[in-house]
Design a protein around this motif. Structure first.
Motif, PDB file in Angstrom:
ATOM      1  N   SER A  42       0.836  -1.200   0.000  1.00 12.75           N
ATOM      2  CA  SER A  42       0.000   0.000   0.000  1.00 12.75           C
ATOM      3  C   SER A  42       0.875   1.255   0.000  1.00 12.75           C
ATOM      4  CB  SER A  42      -0.915   0.019   1.223  1.00 12.75           C
ATOM      5  OG  SER A  42      -0.164   0.243   2.399  1.00 12.75           O
ATOM      6  N   LYS A  43       0.265   2.355  -0.406  1.00 10.46           N
ATOM      7  CA  LYS A  43       0.959   3.641  -0.393  1.00 10.46           C
ATOM      8  C   LYS A  43       1.412   3.979   1.030  1.00 10.46           C
ATOM      9  CE  LYS A  43       0.165   8.421  -1.780  1.00 10.46           C
ATOM     10  NZ  LYS A  43      -0.787   9.337  -2.408  1.00 10.46           N
ATOM     11  N   LYS A  44       0.545   3.734   1.999  1.00  8.89           N
ATOM     12  CA  LYS A  44       0.872   4.007   3.402  1.00  8.89           C
ATOM     13  C   LYS A  44       2.038   3.138   3.881  1.00  8.89           C
ATOM     14  CE  LYS A  44      -1.024   3.867   8.040  1.00  8.89           C
ATOM     15  NZ  LYS A  44      -2.164   3.523   8.872  1.00  8.89           N
ATOM     16  N   ALA A  45       2.018   1.852   3.543  1.00  8.75           N
ATOM     17  CA  ALA A  45       3.093   0.946   3.957  1.00  8.75           C
ATOM     18  C   ALA A  45       4.419   1.349   3.327  1.00  8.75           C
ATOM     19  CB  ALA A  45       2.746  -0.493   3.598  1.00  8.75           C
ATOM     20  N   LEU A  46       4.394   1.771   2.065  1.00 15.57           N
ATOM     21  CA  LEU A  46       5.622   2.227   1.397  1.00 15.57           C
ATOM     22  C   LEU A  46       6.157   3.476   2.077  1.00 15.57           C
ATOM     23  CD1 LEU A  46       7.703   2.057  -0.876  1.00 15.57           C
ATOM     24  CD2 LEU A  46       6.096   3.326  -2.311  1.00 15.57           C
ATOM     25  N   LYS A  47       5.279   4.434   2.354  1.00 14.10           N
ATOM     26  CA  LYS A  47       5.695   5.670   3.021  1.00 14.10           C
ATOM     27  C   LYS A  47       6.295   5.366   4.390  1.00 14.10           C
ATOM     28  CE  LYS A  47       3.283   8.463   5.463  1.00 14.10           C
ATOM     29  NZ  LYS A  47       2.254   9.143   6.086  1.00 14.10           N
ATOM     30  N   ASN A  48       5.636   4.523   5.177  1.00 14.22           N
ATOM     31  CA  ASN A  48       6.144   4.173   6.503  1.00 14.22           C
ATOM     32  C   ASN A  48       7.503   3.483   6.421  1.00 14.22           C
ATOM     33  OD1 ASN A  48       3.860   5.242   7.681  1.00 14.22           O
ATOM     34  ND2 ASN A  48       2.852   3.277   7.957  1.00 14.22           N
ATOM     35  N   TRP A  49       7.671   2.605   5.443  1.00 18.23           N
ATOM     36  CA  TRP A  49       8.942   1.896   5.273  1.00 18.23           C
ATOM     37  C   TRP A  49      10.068   2.881   4.934  1.00 18.23           C
ATOM     38  CZ3 TRP A  49      12.556   1.131   1.453  1.00 18.23           C
ATOM     39  CH2 TRP A  49      13.448   0.073   1.630  1.00 18.23           C
ATOM     40  N   VAL A  50       9.796   3.804   4.015  1.00 24.25           N
ATOM     41  CA  VAL A  50      10.815   4.789   3.618  1.00 24.25           C
ATOM     42  C   VAL A  50      11.191   5.672   4.800  1.00 24.25           C
ATOM     43  CG1 VAL A  50      11.235   6.828   2.187  1.00 24.25           C
ATOM     44  CG2 VAL A  50      10.215   4.793   1.174  1.00 24.25           C
ATOM     45  N   VAL A  51      10.204   6.198   5.516  1.00 20.30           N
ATOM     46  CA  VAL A  51      10.479   7.064   6.664  1.00 20.30           C
ATOM     47  C   VAL A  51      11.279   6.319   7.723  1.00 20.30           C
ATOM     48  CG1 VAL A  51       9.401   8.300   8.599  1.00 20.30           C
ATOM     49  CG2 VAL A  51       8.530   8.606   6.272  1.00 20.30           C
ATOM     50  N   ARG A  52      10.879   5.079   8.020  1.00 25.14           N
ATOM     51  CA  ARG A  52      11.586   4.287   9.032  1.00 25.14           C
ATOM     52  C   ARG A  52      13.040   4.049   8.640  1.00 25.14           C
ATOM     53  NH1 ARG A  52       8.224   0.317   9.317  1.00 25.14           N
ATOM     54  NH2 ARG A  52       9.303  -1.087   7.925  1.00 25.14           N
ATOM     55  N   HIS A  53      13.278   3.689   7.386  1.00 21.28           N
ATOM     56  CA  HIS A  53      14.640   3.382   6.972  1.00 21.28           C
ATOM     57  C   HIS A  53      15.501   4.631   6.816  1.00 21.28           C
ATOM     58  CE1 HIS A  53      12.951  -0.567   6.523  1.00 21.28           C
ATOM     59  NE2 HIS A  53      14.189  -1.009   6.557  1.00 21.28           N
ATOM     60  N   LEU A  54      14.932   5.723   6.375  1.00 30.95           N
ATOM     61  CA  LEU A  54      15.697   6.973   6.334  1.00 30.95           C
ATOM     62  C   LEU A  54      16.030   7.450   7.738  1.00 30.95           C
ATOM     63  CD1 LEU A  54      14.008   8.979   3.445  1.00 30.95           C
ATOM     64  CD2 LEU A  54      16.291   7.973   3.470  1.00 30.95           C
ATOM     65  N   SER A  55      15.092   7.293   8.666  1.00 28.76           N
ATOM     66  CA  SER A  55      15.337   7.688  10.057  1.00 28.76           C
ATOM     67  C   SER A  55      16.453   6.853  10.672  1.00 28.76           C
ATOM     68  CB  SER A  55      14.061   7.540  10.893  1.00 28.76           C
ATOM     69  OG  SER A  55      13.084   8.448  10.472  1.00 28.76           O
ATOM     70  N   GLU A  56      16.453   5.561  10.375  1.00 24.78           N
ATOM     71  CA  GLU A  56      17.519   4.691  10.898  1.00 24.78           C
ATOM     72  C   GLU A  56      18.870   5.085  10.325  1.00 24.78           C
ATOM     73  OE1 GLU A  56      16.363   0.682  10.003  1.00 24.78           O
ATOM     74  OE2 GLU A  56      14.683   0.727  11.404  1.00 24.78           O
ATOM     75  N   ALA A  57      18.910   5.484   9.088  1.00 26.75           N
ATOM     76  CA  ALA A  57      20.181   5.804   8.429  1.00 26.75           C
ATOM     77  C   ALA A  57      20.674   7.218   8.758  1.00 26.75           C
ATOM     78  CB  ALA A  57      20.031   5.663   6.915  1.00 26.75           C
ATOM     79  N   HIS A  58      19.732   8.165   8.931  1.00 28.48           N
ATOM     80  CA  HIS A  58      20.125   9.578   9.047  1.00 28.48           C
ATOM     81  C   HIS A  58      19.585  10.272  10.276  1.00 28.48           C
ATOM     82  CE1 HIS A  58      21.679   9.319   4.999  1.00 28.48           C
ATOM     83  NE2 HIS A  58      20.530   8.817   4.603  1.00 28.48           N
ATOM     84  N   GLY A  59      18.956   9.564  11.176  1.00 28.95           N
ATOM     85  CA  GLY A  59      18.339  10.170  12.346  1.00 28.95           C
ATOM     86  C   GLY A  59      16.914  10.591  12.042  1.00 28.95           C
ATOM     87  N   PRO A  60      16.225  11.092  13.046  1.00 31.79           N
ATOM     88  CA  PRO A  60      14.815  11.481  12.865  1.00 31.79           C
ATOM     89  C   PRO A  60      14.644  12.514  11.756  1.00 31.79           C
ATOM     90  CG  PRO A  60      15.438  11.545  15.176  1.00 31.79           C
ATOM     91  CD  PRO A  60      16.706  11.313  14.404  1.00 31.79           C
ATOM     92  N   LEU A  61      13.566  12.353  11.011  1.00 33.38           N
ATOM     93  CA  LEU A  61      13.257  13.308   9.951  1.00 33.38           C
ATOM     94  C   LEU A  61      12.400  14.419  10.533  1.00 33.38           C
ATOM     95  CD1 LEU A  61      12.312  10.794   7.122  1.00 33.38           C
ATOM     96  CD2 LEU A  61      14.479  11.936   7.469  1.00 33.38           C
ATOM     97  N   THR A  62      12.943  15.627  10.573  1.00 29.39           N
ATOM     98  CA  THR A  62      12.210  16.772  11.121  1.00 29.39           C
ATOM     99  C   THR A  62      12.325  17.928  10.156  1.00 29.39           C
ATOM    100  OG1 THR A  62      14.154  17.533  12.338  1.00 29.39           O
ATOM    101  CG2 THR A  62      12.622  16.102  13.519  1.00 29.39           C
ATOM    102  N   HIS A  63      11.365  18.822  10.248  1.00 29.09           N
ATOM    103  CA  HIS A  63      11.394  20.035   9.426  1.00 29.09           C
ATOM    104  C   HIS A  63      12.116  21.125  10.204  1.00 29.09           C
ATOM    105  CE1 HIS A  63       8.749  18.276   6.529  1.00 29.09           C
ATOM    106  NE2 HIS A  63       7.775  18.082   7.425  1.00 29.09           N
TER     107      HIS A  63
END
Length: 64
Positions: A42-63
């Protein structure tokens, strides 16, 4: 190249066949929440996967 056709809310097995060998499709789908049960990503599952893996690699994603 897009995975799914415009307007669709899932990436299907048929979409993945354009990029992956058949033996890898089940492994890829299983990486996403709900994928094993539905056989789709699903679109939601893809988005969650990308956010989780980017956060693990680069720290929390914040604006800001």
């Amino acid at each position: 190249m897009n995975f799914g056709l415009g307007g669709f809310r899932f990436i299907s097995r048929e979409d993945l066949r354009r990029f992956l060998d058949e033996d890898r499709i089940d492994k890829v789908i299983a990486l996403f929440e709900g994928g094993k049960d539905t056989g789709k990503i699903s679109k939601k599952a893809l988005k969650n996967w990308v956010v989780r893996h980017l956060s693990e690699a680069h720290g929390p994603l914040t604006h800001g």
